[in-house]
Design a protein around this motif. Structure first.
Motif, PDB file in Angstrom:
ATOM      1  N   ALA A 240      22.890 -47.904  87.310  1.00 45.26           N
ATOM      2  CA  ALA A 240      22.255 -47.282  86.141  1.00 45.26           C
ATOM      3  C   ALA A 240      21.056 -48.097  85.671  1.00 45.26           C
ATOM      4  O   ALA A 240      19.996 -47.545  85.354  1.00 45.26           O
ATOM      5  N   ASP A 241      21.213 -49.422  85.632  1.00 45.26           N
ATOM      6  CA  ASP A 241      20.104 -50.280  85.207  1.00 45.26           C
ATOM      7  C   ASP A 241      18.918 -50.153  86.151  1.00 45.26           C
ATOM      8  O   ASP A 241      17.759 -50.127  85.722  1.00 45.26           O
ATOM      9  N   ALA A 242      19.195 -50.089  87.455  1.00 49.71           N
ATOM     10  CA  ALA A 242      18.121 -49.991  88.432  1.00 49.71           C
ATOM     11  C   ALA A 242      17.388 -48.657  88.322  1.00 49.71           C
ATOM     12  O   ALA A 242      16.173 -48.579  88.521  1.00 49.71           O
ATOM     13  N   ILE A 243      18.113 -47.602  87.980  1.00 55.32           N
ATOM     14  CA  ILE A 243      17.500 -46.281  87.822  1.00 55.32           C
ATOM     15  C   ILE A 243      16.766 -46.180  86.495  1.00 55.32           C
ATOM     16  O   ILE A 243      15.782 -45.446  86.361  1.00 55.32           O
ATOM     17  N   GLY A 244      17.242 -46.935  85.504  1.00 61.47           N
ATOM     18  CA  GLY A 244      16.586 -46.927  84.196  1.00 61.47           C
ATOM     19  C   GLY A 244      17.161 -45.920  83.229  1.00 61.47           C
ATOM     20  O   GLY A 244      16.483 -45.510  82.276  1.00 61.47           O
ATOM     21  N   LEU A 245      18.437 -45.531  83.422  1.00 57.77           N
ATOM     22  CA  LEU A 245      19.098 -44.586  82.520  1.00 57.77           C
ATOM     23  C   LEU A 245      20.451 -45.147  82.095  1.00 57.77           C
ATOM     24  O   LEU A 245      21.077 -45.910  82.835  1.00 57.77           O
ATOM     25  N   PRO A 246      20.936 -44.769  80.921  1.00 55.65           N
ATOM     26  CA  PRO A 246      22.274 -45.193  80.516  1.00 55.65           C
ATOM     27  C   PRO A 246      23.340 -44.604  81.443  1.00 55.65           C
ATOM     28  O   PRO A 246      23.171 -43.515  81.990  1.00 55.65           O
ATOM     29  N   LEU A 247      24.429 -45.313  81.591  1.00 49.51           N
ATOM     30  CA  LEU A 247      25.550 -44.852  82.412  1.00 49.51           C
ATOM     31  C   LEU A 247      26.471 -43.992  81.563  1.00 49.51           C
ATOM     32  O   LEU A 247      26.975 -44.441  80.537  1.00 49.51           O
TER      33      LEU A 247
ATOM     34  N   VAL B  92      20.765 -34.171  80.123  1.00 49.31           N
ATOM     35  CA  VAL B  92      20.664 -34.076  81.581  1.00 49.31           C
ATOM     36  C   VAL B  92      21.482 -35.211  82.180  1.00 49.31           C
ATOM     37  O   VAL B  92      21.339 -36.371  81.771  1.00 49.31           O
ATOM     38  N   VAL B  93      22.336 -34.870  83.124  1.00 50.36           N
ATOM     39  CA  VAL B  93      23.105 -35.876  83.850  1.00 50.36           C
ATOM     40  C   VAL B  93      22.570 -35.947  85.269  1.00 50.36           C
ATOM     41  O   VAL B  93      22.614 -34.963  86.012  1.00 50.36           O
ATOM     42  N   LEU B  94      22.030 -37.113  85.631  1.00 48.31           N
ATOM     43  CA  LEU B  94      21.544 -37.356  86.980  1.00 48.31           C
ATOM     44  C   LEU B  94      22.699 -37.950  87.778  1.00 48.31           C
ATOM     45  O   LEU B  94      23.274 -38.966  87.391  1.00 48.31           O
ATOM     46  N   VAL B  95      23.049 -37.300  88.881  1.00 48.41           N
ATOM     47  CA  VAL B  95      24.197 -37.727  89.686  1.00 48.41           C
ATOM     48  C   VAL B  95      23.694 -38.455  90.921  1.00 48.41           C
ATOM     49  O   VAL B  95      22.819 -37.958  91.638  1.00 48.41           O
ATOM     50  N   THR B  96      24.260 -39.635  91.173  1.00 52.83           N
ATOM     51  CA  THR B  96      23.825 -40.431  92.327  1.00 52.83           C
ATOM     52  C   THR B  96      25.019 -41.148  92.931  1.00 52.83           C
ATOM     53  O   THR B  96      26.081 -41.274  92.297  1.00 52.83           O
ATOM     54  N   THR B  97      24.859 -41.597  94.156  1.00 50.90           N
ATOM     55  CA  THR B  97      25.856 -42.454  94.777  1.00 50.90           C
ATOM     56  C   THR B  97      25.470 -43.913  94.558  1.00 50.90           C
ATOM     57  O   THR B  97      24.317 -44.231  94.269  1.00 50.90           O
TER      58      THR B  97
ATOM     59  N   GLU C 195      21.216 -39.259  81.206  1.00 49.47           N
ATOM     60  CA  GLU C 195      22.115 -40.346  81.557  1.00 49.47           C
ATOM     61  C   GLU C 195      22.512 -40.171  83.015  1.00 49.47           C
ATOM     62  O   GLU C 195      22.268 -39.118  83.616  1.00 49.47           O
ATOM     63  N   VAL C 196      23.128 -41.187  83.586  1.00 44.96           N
ATOM     64  CA  VAL C 196      23.431 -41.158  85.005  1.00 44.96           C
ATOM     65  C   VAL C 196      24.935 -41.228  85.242  1.00 44.96           C
ATOM     66  O   VAL C 196      25.653 -41.959  84.560  1.00 44.96           O
ATOM     67  N   ALA C 197      25.400 -40.426  86.204  1.00 46.86           N
ATOM     68  CA  ALA C 197      26.783 -40.478  86.681  1.00 46.86           C
ATOM     69  C   ALA C 197      26.766 -41.053  88.086  1.00 46.86           C
ATOM     70  O   ALA C 197      26.016 -40.572  88.945  1.00 46.86           O
ATOM     71  N   VAL C 198      27.562 -42.065  88.316  1.00 48.04           N
ATOM     72  CA  VAL C 198      27.539 -42.779  89.593  1.00 48.04           C
ATOM     73  C   VAL C 198      28.837 -42.516  90.346  1.00 48.04           C
ATOM     74  O   VAL C 198      29.930 -42.767  89.843  1.00 48.04           O
ATOM     75  N   ARG C 199      28.690 -42.013  91.568  1.00 48.77           N
ATOM     76  CA  ARG C 199      29.853 -41.731  92.414  1.00 48.77           C
ATOM     77  C   ARG C 199      29.991 -42.804  93.490  1.00 48.77           C
ATOM     78  O   ARG C 199      29.042 -43.116  94.210  1.00 48.77           O
ATOM     79  N   GLY C 200      31.176 -43.400  93.551  1.00 52.41           N
ATOM     80  CA  GLY C 200      31.453 -44.393  94.570  1.00 52.41           C
ATOM     81  C   GLY C 200      31.909 -43.735  95.861  1.00 52.41           C
ATOM     82  O   GLY C 200      31.974 -42.501  95.948  1.00 52.41           O
ATOM     83  N   PRO C 201      32.202 -44.544  96.884  1.00 49.34           N
ATOM     84  CA  PRO C 201      32.234 -46.017  96.888  1.00 49.34           C
ATOM     85  C   PRO C 201      30.844 -46.631  96.978  1.00 49.34           C
ATOM     86  O   PRO C 201      29.857 -45.915  97.120  1.00 49.34           O
TER      87      PRO C 201
ATOM     88  N   ALA D 132      34.402 -35.469  84.640  1.00 52.87           N
ATOM     89  CA  ALA D 132      34.003 -34.184  84.051  1.00 52.87           C
ATOM     90  C   ALA D 132      34.342 -34.131  82.570  1.00 52.87           C
ATOM     91  O   ALA D 132      33.558 -33.630  81.752  1.00 52.87           O
ATOM     92  N   ARG D 133      35.490 -34.648  82.197  1.00 48.02           N
ATOM     93  CA  ARG D 133      35.887 -34.619  80.789  1.00 48.02           C
ATOM     94  C   ARG D 133      35.027 -35.558  79.945  1.00 48.02           C
ATOM     95  O   ARG D 133      34.753 -35.266  78.785  1.00 48.02           O
ATOM     96  N   THR D 134      34.622 -36.663  80.520  1.00 43.58           N
ATOM     97  CA  THR D 134      33.720 -37.567  79.799  1.00 43.58           C
ATOM     98  C   THR D 134      32.399 -36.872  79.492  1.00 43.58           C
ATOM     99  O   THR D 134      31.886 -36.927  78.366  1.00 43.58           O
ATOM    100  N   ILE D 135      31.850 -36.197  80.496  1.00 42.37           N
ATOM    101  CA  ILE D 135      30.572 -35.505  80.305  1.00 42.37           C
ATOM    102  C   ILE D 135      30.728 -34.349  79.343  1.00 42.37           C
ATOM    103  O   ILE D 135      29.904 -34.145  78.446  1.00 42.37           O
ATOM    104  N   ARG D 136      31.790 -33.583  79.495  1.00 44.54           N
ATOM    105  CA  ARG D 136      32.009 -32.454  78.604  1.00 44.54           C
ATOM    106  C   ARG D 136      32.109 -32.913  77.139  1.00 44.54           C
ATOM    107  O   ARG D 136      31.648 -32.244  76.214  1.00 44.54           O
ATOM    108  N   GLY D 137      32.692 -34.078  76.931  1.00 46.24           N
ATOM    109  CA  GLY D 137      32.860 -34.592  75.586  1.00 46.24           C
ATOM    110  C   GLY D 137      31.562 -34.959  74.896  1.00 46.24           C
ATOM    111  O   GLY D 137      31.520 -35.119  73.675  1.00 46.24           O
ATOM    112  N   ARG D 138      30.482 -35.096  75.659  1.00 43.63           N
ATOM    113  CA  ARG D 138      29.201 -35.455  75.077  1.00 43.63           C
ATOM    114  C   ARG D 138      28.441 -34.246  74.539  1.00 43.63           C
ATOM    115  O   ARG D 138      27.430 -34.402  73.866  1.00 43.63           O
ATOM    116  N   ILE D 139      28.893 -33.042  74.858  1.00 43.77           N
ATOM    117  CA  ILE D 139      28.173 -31.837  74.467  1.00 43.77           C
ATOM    118  C   ILE D 139      28.965 -31.084  73.429  1.00 43.77           C
ATOM    119  O   ILE D 139      30.090 -30.663  73.665  1.00 43.77           O
TER     120      ILE D 139
END
Length: 352
Positions: free
Chosen positions: A299-306, A253-258, A282-288, A337-344
């Motif tokens: 990621a640390d504050a949410i408690g999931l790996p980045l 599961v990828v949790l997406v957050t800003t 794991e968490v995906a972080v979108r900037g800015p 997207a390619r980073t996430i795809r590579g994990r599966i």
């Protein structure tokens, strides 16, 4: 074929099965038959006893190769039929036929095509961009694999809109009827709206109040994975029966957050609910980052790996208004997207 053996057996047969598994070189894993969905397709071999067969017959998991039924007594004909429906074409008596079981287990060690992976993306808060990232992951994955996208967010805009196929004909969730909880993935692909020959999408029908059925979702996921499709799921943030069933079925599961303080606060609550299902997340972080938060701090504050961090593309909304999303290899969204795809992992089956 993996070296992991899933033993759905009671205490009376557990030692016999463990001994045979060790002799054939397997790592053994046990689980209750009523809660084995995630491991059912992942394990190289599954061994079931009479009690487990009865439980599984009511749950209706997909038939698969590498299922062996064991017993310490002559089972009823109904149990034999149920075992065959699960994919078990052999009924081995223990401890009398231990040598036979070791031989069968050893035979399963030969290379074979495994099932494909499944991935779910969920927003940590409104506007996080989970649907856009899910669409990008699916588009990237379809370059090398056949992909089935499942949109189960009944109140979202729709991932078909993000992919630019909202007007294409094909089945939606409310059109899907299943007989006996079974669905054939190859037939389903032909009936669904398609982005291309490798990417099909199953999403809710707009202006239809009928709810999506949990059984329809799990049967579709199981059939697609058995057939070698990578499954990408766009999840809602409502932790109802469908969300929980999907979390029990996916590999990641990828949790997406800003990268914002409100985003972190909301995402922490979503992460806590995901943790209840004991699935890798794991968490995906979108900037800015208006507050100057770094992705690793988020990621640390949410408690999931980045898993990945990427910048927002200011021009993306206008491009999506005029056509479907494109995740260029060097764009921030494309790299994420390619980073996430590579994990599966997927089955050894290229897109045809």
């Amino acid at each position: 074929m993996t070296d992991e053996l899933l033993a759905l057996v009671g205490p009376d047969l557990r030692e016999d099965v463990a001994r045979c598994a060790a002799a054939a070189g397997y790592r053994i894993r046990t689980a209750p038959a009523a809660d084995c969905r995630r491991d059912w397709l992942r394990a190289g071999v599954v061994i079931v006893d009479v009690e487990a067969i009865g439980v599984l017959a009511g749950l209706g998991p997909p038939g698969r190769d590498g299922v062996i039924a064991v017993t310490d007594h002559e089972p009823a004909e109904e149990i034999r039929r149920s075992a065959m429906n699960l994919g078990a074409d052999q009924m081995i008596t223990l401890p009398a036929d231990e040598a036979r079981l070791v031989g069968v287990l050893t035979g399963f060690r030969s290379p074979s095509r495994g099932t494909a992976g499944a991935l779910a993306l969920i927003g940590g808060h409104g506007g996080a961009g989970a649907t856009t990232l899910a669409a990008a992951v699916a588009a990237v994955a379809s370059e090398s694999s056949r992909v089935l996208v499942l949109d189960v967010d009944e109140y979202g805009a729709g991932i078909d809109l993000a992919l630019g196929i909202e007007g294409r004909s094909g089945l939606r969730w409310q059109d899907l009827t299943l007989e006996g909880g079974a669905v054939r993935a190859s037939s389903l692909h032909r009936a669904l709206p398609q982005v291309n020959d490798h990417l099909s999408v199953l999403c809710p029908q707009r202006d239809n109040a009928r709810r999506i059925g949990v059984d329809a979702v799990t049967a579709t996921m199981d059939a697609a994975r058995v057939d070698g499709d990578l499954v990408v799921v766009d999840l809602p943030r409502t932790f109802e029966a469908i969300t929980n069933a999907i979390l029990d079925s996916v590999d990641l599961v990828v949790l997406v957050t800003t990268a914002s303080l409100p985003g972190v606060a909301a995402s922490r609550r979503v992460a806590a609910r995901i943790a209840e299902r004991a699935v890798t997340a794991e968490v995906a972080v979108r900037g800015p980052a208006p507050s100057g938060l770094r992705a690793v701090e988020v990621a640390d504050a949410i408690g999931l790996p980045l898993i990945t961090a990427y910048r927002a593309d200011p021009a993306l909304p206008s491009r999506m208004e005029s056509g479907r999303l494109r995740a260029a290899p060097r764009s921030p969204l494309g790299r994420a997207a390619r980073t996430i795809r590579g994990r599966i992992g997927t089955a050894d089956r290229p897109a045809a």
